[in-house]
Scaffold this motif. Structure first.
Motif, PDB file in Angstrom:
ATOM      1  N   LEU A 136       0.829  -1.205   0.000  1.00 36.23           N
ATOM      2  CA  LEU A 136       0.000   0.000   0.000  1.00 36.23           C
ATOM      3  C   LEU A 136       0.866   1.259   0.000  1.00 36.23           C
ATOM      4  O   LEU A 136       0.591   2.223  -0.726  1.00 36.23           O
ATOM      5  N   GLY A 137       1.910   1.248   0.821  1.00 33.93           N
ATOM      6  CA  GLY A 137       2.804   2.396   0.861  1.00 33.93           C
ATOM      7  C   GLY A 137       3.510   2.616  -0.460  1.00 33.93           C
ATOM      8  O   GLY A 137       3.622   3.754  -0.942  1.00 33.93           O
ATOM      9  N   PHE A 138       3.970   1.539  -1.069  1.00 31.09           N
ATOM     10  CA  PHE A 138       4.689   1.641  -2.337  1.00 31.09           C
ATOM     11  C   PHE A 138       3.776   2.143  -3.451  1.00 31.09           C
ATOM     12  O   PHE A 138       4.169   3.009  -4.244  1.00 31.09           O
ATOM     13  N   ASN A 139       2.555   1.642  -3.504  1.00 29.19           N
ATOM     14  CA  ASN A 139       1.627   2.098  -4.532  1.00 29.19           C
ATOM     15  C   ASN A 139       1.258   3.567  -4.345  1.00 29.19           C
ATOM     16  O   ASN A 139       1.054   4.284  -5.330  1.00 29.19           O
ATOM     17  N   THR A 140       1.184   4.026  -3.112  1.00 29.58           N
ATOM     18  CA  THR A 140       0.915   5.441  -2.863  1.00 29.58           C
ATOM     19  C   THR A 140       2.066   6.301  -3.371  1.00 29.58           C
ATOM     20  O   THR A 140       1.849   7.371  -3.951  1.00 29.58           O
ATOM     21  N   ILE A 141       3.287   5.834  -3.165  1.00 29.20           N
ATOM     22  CA  ILE A 141       4.448   6.549  -3.706  1.00 29.20           C
ATOM     23  C   ILE A 141       4.343   6.640  -5.225  1.00 29.20           C
ATOM     24  O   ILE A 141       4.481   7.719  -5.813  1.00 29.20           O
ATOM     25  N   ASP A 164       1.811   6.439  -7.166  1.00 20.56           N
ATOM     26  CA  ASP A 164       0.686   7.259  -7.629  1.00 20.56           C
ATOM     27  C   ASP A 164       1.028   8.742  -7.665  1.00 20.56           C
ATOM     28  O   ASP A 164       0.362   9.511  -8.364  1.00 20.56           O
ATOM     29  N   GLY A 165       2.057   9.137  -6.928  1.00 22.64           N
ATOM     30  CA  GLY A 165       2.442  10.546  -6.915  1.00 22.64           C
ATOM     31  C   GLY A 165       3.588  10.889  -7.846  1.00 22.64           C
ATOM     32  O   GLY A 165       3.985  12.051  -7.940  1.00 22.64           O
ATOM     33  N   LEU A 166       4.114   9.893  -8.571  1.00 25.95           N
ATOM     34  CA  LEU A 166       5.284  10.115  -9.425  1.00 25.95           C
ATOM     35  C   LEU A 166       4.887  10.300 -10.887  1.00 25.95           C
ATOM     36  O   LEU A 166       3.893   9.727 -11.359  1.00 25.95           O
ATOM     37  N   ASP A 167       5.675  11.063 -11.588  1.00 28.02           N
ATOM     38  CA  ASP A 167       5.487  11.304 -13.017  1.00 28.02           C
ATOM     39  C   ASP A 167       5.665   9.991 -13.784  1.00 28.02           C
ATOM     40  O   ASP A 167       6.695   9.324 -13.659  1.00 28.02           O
ATOM     41  N   SER A 186       2.521  18.312  -6.604  1.00 31.20           N
ATOM     42  CA  SER A 186       2.326  19.735  -6.315  1.00 31.20           C
ATOM     43  C   SER A 186       0.853  20.064  -6.124  1.00 31.20           C
ATOM     44  O   SER A 186       0.501  20.959  -5.345  1.00 31.20           O
ATOM     45  N   SER A 187      -0.021  19.328  -6.825  1.00 31.56           N
ATOM     46  CA  SER A 187      -1.458  19.571  -6.685  1.00 31.56           C
ATOM     47  C   SER A 187      -1.922  19.284  -5.261  1.00 31.56           C
ATOM     48  O   SER A 187      -2.802  19.980  -4.724  1.00 31.56           O
ATOM     49  N   TYR A 188      -1.334  18.269  -4.639  1.00 32.45           N
ATOM     50  CA  TYR A 188      -1.683  17.921  -3.258  1.00 32.45           C
ATOM     51  C   TYR A 188      -1.214  19.022  -2.309  1.00 32.45           C
ATOM     52  O   TYR A 188      -1.954  19.441  -1.407  1.00 32.45           O
ATOM     53  N   ILE A 189       0.006  19.492  -2.516  1.00 30.96           N
ATOM     54  CA  ILE A 189       0.559  20.543  -1.657  1.00 30.96           C
ATOM     55  C   ILE A 189      -0.248  21.818  -1.799  1.00 30.96           C
ATOM     56  O   ILE A 189      -0.575  22.490  -0.804  1.00 30.96           O
ATOM     57  N   ASP A 190      -0.620  22.165  -3.030  1.00 31.25           N
ATOM     58  CA  ASP A 190      -1.422  23.370  -3.259  1.00 31.25           C
ATOM     59  C   ASP A 190      -2.776  23.273  -2.562  1.00 31.25           C
ATOM     60  O   ASP A 190      -3.229  24.225  -1.921  1.00 31.25           O
ATOM     61  N   ALA A 191      -3.421  22.114  -2.692  1.00 30.66           N
ATOM     62  CA  ALA A 191      -4.730  21.938  -2.064  1.00 30.66           C
ATOM     63  C   ALA A 191      -4.627  22.012  -0.548  1.00 30.66           C
ATOM     64  O   ALA A 191      -5.508  22.572   0.120  1.00 30.66           O
ATOM     65  N   ALA A 192      -3.536  21.469   0.005  1.00 38.22           N
ATOM     66  CA  ALA A 192      -3.364  21.463   1.458  1.00 38.22           C
ATOM     67  C   ALA A 192      -3.203  22.875   2.013  1.00 38.22           C
ATOM     68  O   ALA A 192      -3.630  23.169   3.137  1.00 38.22           O
ATOM     69  N   THR A 193      -2.587  23.773   1.242  1.00 33.61           N
ATOM     70  CA  THR A 193      -2.365  25.144   1.711  1.00 33.61           C
ATOM     71  C   THR A 193      -3.640  25.997   1.631  1.00 33.61           C
ATOM     72  O   THR A 193      -3.698  27.068   2.224  1.00 33.61           O
ATOM     73  N   LYS A 194      -4.657  25.513   0.908  1.00 31.91           N
ATOM     74  CA  LYS A 194      -5.877  26.306   0.684  1.00 31.91           C
ATOM     75  C   LYS A 194      -7.064  25.827   1.511  1.00 31.91           C
ATOM     76  O   LYS A 194      -8.190  26.250   1.282  1.00 31.91           O
ATOM     77  N   TYR A 254      -0.309   8.719   3.162  1.00 35.07           N
ATOM     78  CA  TYR A 254      -0.027   7.320   3.475  1.00 35.07           C
ATOM     79  C   TYR A 254      -0.803   6.833   4.699  1.00 35.07           C
ATOM     80  O   TYR A 254      -1.081   5.641   4.829  1.00 35.07           O
ATOM     81  N   GLU A 255      -1.131   7.761   5.583  1.00 38.07           N
ATOM     82  CA  GLU A 255      -1.790   7.402   6.832  1.00 38.07           C
ATOM     83  C   GLU A 255      -3.244   7.854   6.854  1.00 38.07           C
ATOM     84  O   GLU A 255      -3.800   8.161   7.908  1.00 38.07           O
ATOM     85  N   CYS A 256      -3.875   7.896   5.702  1.00 33.39           N
ATOM     86  CA  CYS A 256      -5.266   8.331   5.633  1.00 33.39           C
ATOM     87  C   CYS A 256      -6.168   7.307   6.330  1.00 33.39           C
ATOM     88  O   CYS A 256      -5.953   6.104   6.230  1.00 33.39           O
ATOM     89  N   GLY A 257      -7.156   7.787   7.037  1.00 32.09           N
ATOM     90  CA  GLY A 257      -8.052   6.898   7.761  1.00 32.09           C
ATOM     91  C   GLY A 257      -7.474   6.491   9.104  1.00 32.09           C
ATOM     92  O   GLY A 257      -6.421   6.957   9.531  1.00 32.09           O
ATOM     93  N   HIS A 258      -8.187   5.607   9.777  1.00 26.07           N
ATOM     94  CA  HIS A 258      -7.789   5.196  11.118  1.00 26.07           C
ATOM     95  C   HIS A 258      -6.631   4.195  11.073  1.00 26.07           C
ATOM     96  O   HIS A 258      -6.575   3.333  10.205  1.00 26.07           O
ATOM     97  N   LEU A 259      -5.730   4.311  12.029  1.00 25.75           N
ATOM     98  CA  LEU A 259      -4.642   3.353  12.206  1.00 25.75           C
ATOM     99  C   LEU A 259      -4.958   2.486  13.417  1.00 25.75           C
ATOM    100  O   LEU A 259      -5.409   2.979  14.452  1.00 25.75           O
ATOM    101  N   ASP A 260      -4.710   1.207  13.292  1.00 27.68           N
ATOM    102  CA  ASP A 260      -5.109   0.237  14.306  1.00 27.68           C
ATOM    103  C   ASP A 260      -4.039   0.098  15.380  1.00 27.68           C
ATOM    104  O   ASP A 260      -2.929  -0.372  15.102  1.00 27.68           O
TER     105      ASP A 260
END
Length: 360
Positions: free
Chosen positions: A81-86, A88-91, A225-233, A247-253
């Motif tokens: 899951l962590g690797f796929n999230t990485i 998904d954010g790469l060109d 960059s789209s994620y960073i921009d959205a986070a600042t707004k 990577y840590e979205c949602g509840h952690l057990d």
């Protein structure tokens, strides 16, 4: 080490040579898990009031164990899951160097997302093959397992450190699931940019927990960059918008990550240097004996250093024969995978060798 075997009930009736498939549950960890759920049973939502502090403490334990900093530890249910999230954010135009026949959670994840891919061969000269592939293909990213899950060939850590010095602009992403817990490791000195691990094998953490370690500033570099921009707004809490939140979205057990923390402390009490020394001696003996029986592939025999995983010549019939004699292994690739941990002994190997001699 023999006294510790009492912690693992499976060992009382099996010769367990299958940690590469699953690490074992042990008595004191079971006690922790039962107490955890009893507290939840009694407290309900009150039990979760201090979850953030608890999870921060888990991150500190991971950082201390692997030579990282607390701020660069991300908790994830598993490596994949962590690797796929990485990814998904790469060109998608980035070129990724892979090892042929590496773990599908790496190779399929990369190829299925449409990245430009090149390969280095896994054999006795794997380090030279990697260096040659970098010279030829000039990749942007190198994604790899530190230890190969089928035959146990391990990339030399000193080689990786020097390789990063030569190629500082290549992003090194390592899967250490078949490595972490087998020897001492200093992430910050390794040259690896991102290291991920699931906790259910040599770390003995059970299922549903893992982590990603990020070198300084790498999280910033790989966050879209789209994620960073959205986070600042937005006025949302940082737990929803931080770089780690991808990577840590949602509840952690706390049950699963508490189990990982408990086992890291358990390994610390034994001493990672003690574990490493035991494993080195046991694996040297295993390699020597398997070589005498001509059970190992030539590429493994030629390597000076090896991991805790071996793949010996054998088929379904031999695998079933071993299981009949309570020797637990896995069928992988074209042979039978043997994997060793600190709870294994020379006597375990001698039992296996005796069965193999008589079978042949």
């Amino acid at each position: 080490m023999k006294n510790l075997r009492k912690e693992f009930p499976v060992l009382s009736h099996n010769t367990y040579l299958n940690t590469a498939s699953s690490g074992l549950l042990y008595d004191s960890l079971l006690n922790f898990r039962q107490e955890h759920d009893l507290d939840f049973l009694i407290g309900g939502s009150l039990f979760r009031d201090h979850q953030q502090g608890f999870l921060n403490n888990v991150r500190k334990t991971i950082a201390s164990f692997f030579g990282s900093s607390n701020d660069n530890v991300v908790l994830t249910p598993n490596f994949s899951l962590g690797f796929n999230t990485i990814l998904d954010g790469l060109d998608r135009n980035k070129k990724v160097l892979l090892l042929d026949e590496d773990y599908p959670s790496i190779n399929f994840a990369v190829t299925s997302k449409g990245f430009n891919v090149c390969y280095a061969t896994i054999d006795a000269t794997i380090e030279q093959n990697i260096e040659n592939a970098i010279q030829e293909h000039k990749p942007d990213i190198f994604a790899f397992s530190l230890v190969q899950y089928i035959n146990g060939i391990a990339i030399d850590l000193d080689f990786l450190t020097l390789l990063k010095v030569k190629h500082p602009n290549i992003l090194f992403i390592a899967d250490a699931t078949q490595f972490c817990g087998t020897r001492a490791f200093d992430f910050n000195a390794s040259g690896i940019d991102i290291l991920g691990c699931s906790g259910y094998k040599w770390l003995l953490g059970g299922y549903g927990n893992g982590f990603m370690l990020f070198n300084h500033q790498v999280l910033n570099q790989i966050t879209p960059s789209s994620y960073i921009d959205a986070a600042t707004k937005t006025n949302y809490d940082s737990s929803y918008t931080s770089l780690q939140a991808r990577y840590e979205c949602g509840h952690l057990d706390t049950f699963n990550f508490g189990s990982l923390q408990y086992s890291l402390n358990f390994l610390n009490k034994i001493g990672i240097a003690t574990i490493e020394d035991h494993m080195n001696k046991l694996c040297e003996y295993a390699k020597s004996e398997f070589t005498k029986l001509n059970l190992l592939e030539e590429n493994v025999v030629k390597r000076q250093k090896h991991s805790t995983i071996f793949n010996i010549e054998g088929d379904q019939e031999l695998h079933s024969h071993l299981k009949k004699h309570h020797i637990i292994t896995s069928l992988r690739g074209s042979g039978i995978r043997i994997s060793l941990h600190f709870y294994n002994t020379k006597e375990d190997l001698e039992k296996l060798l005796d069965i193999l001699h008589r079978y042949r």
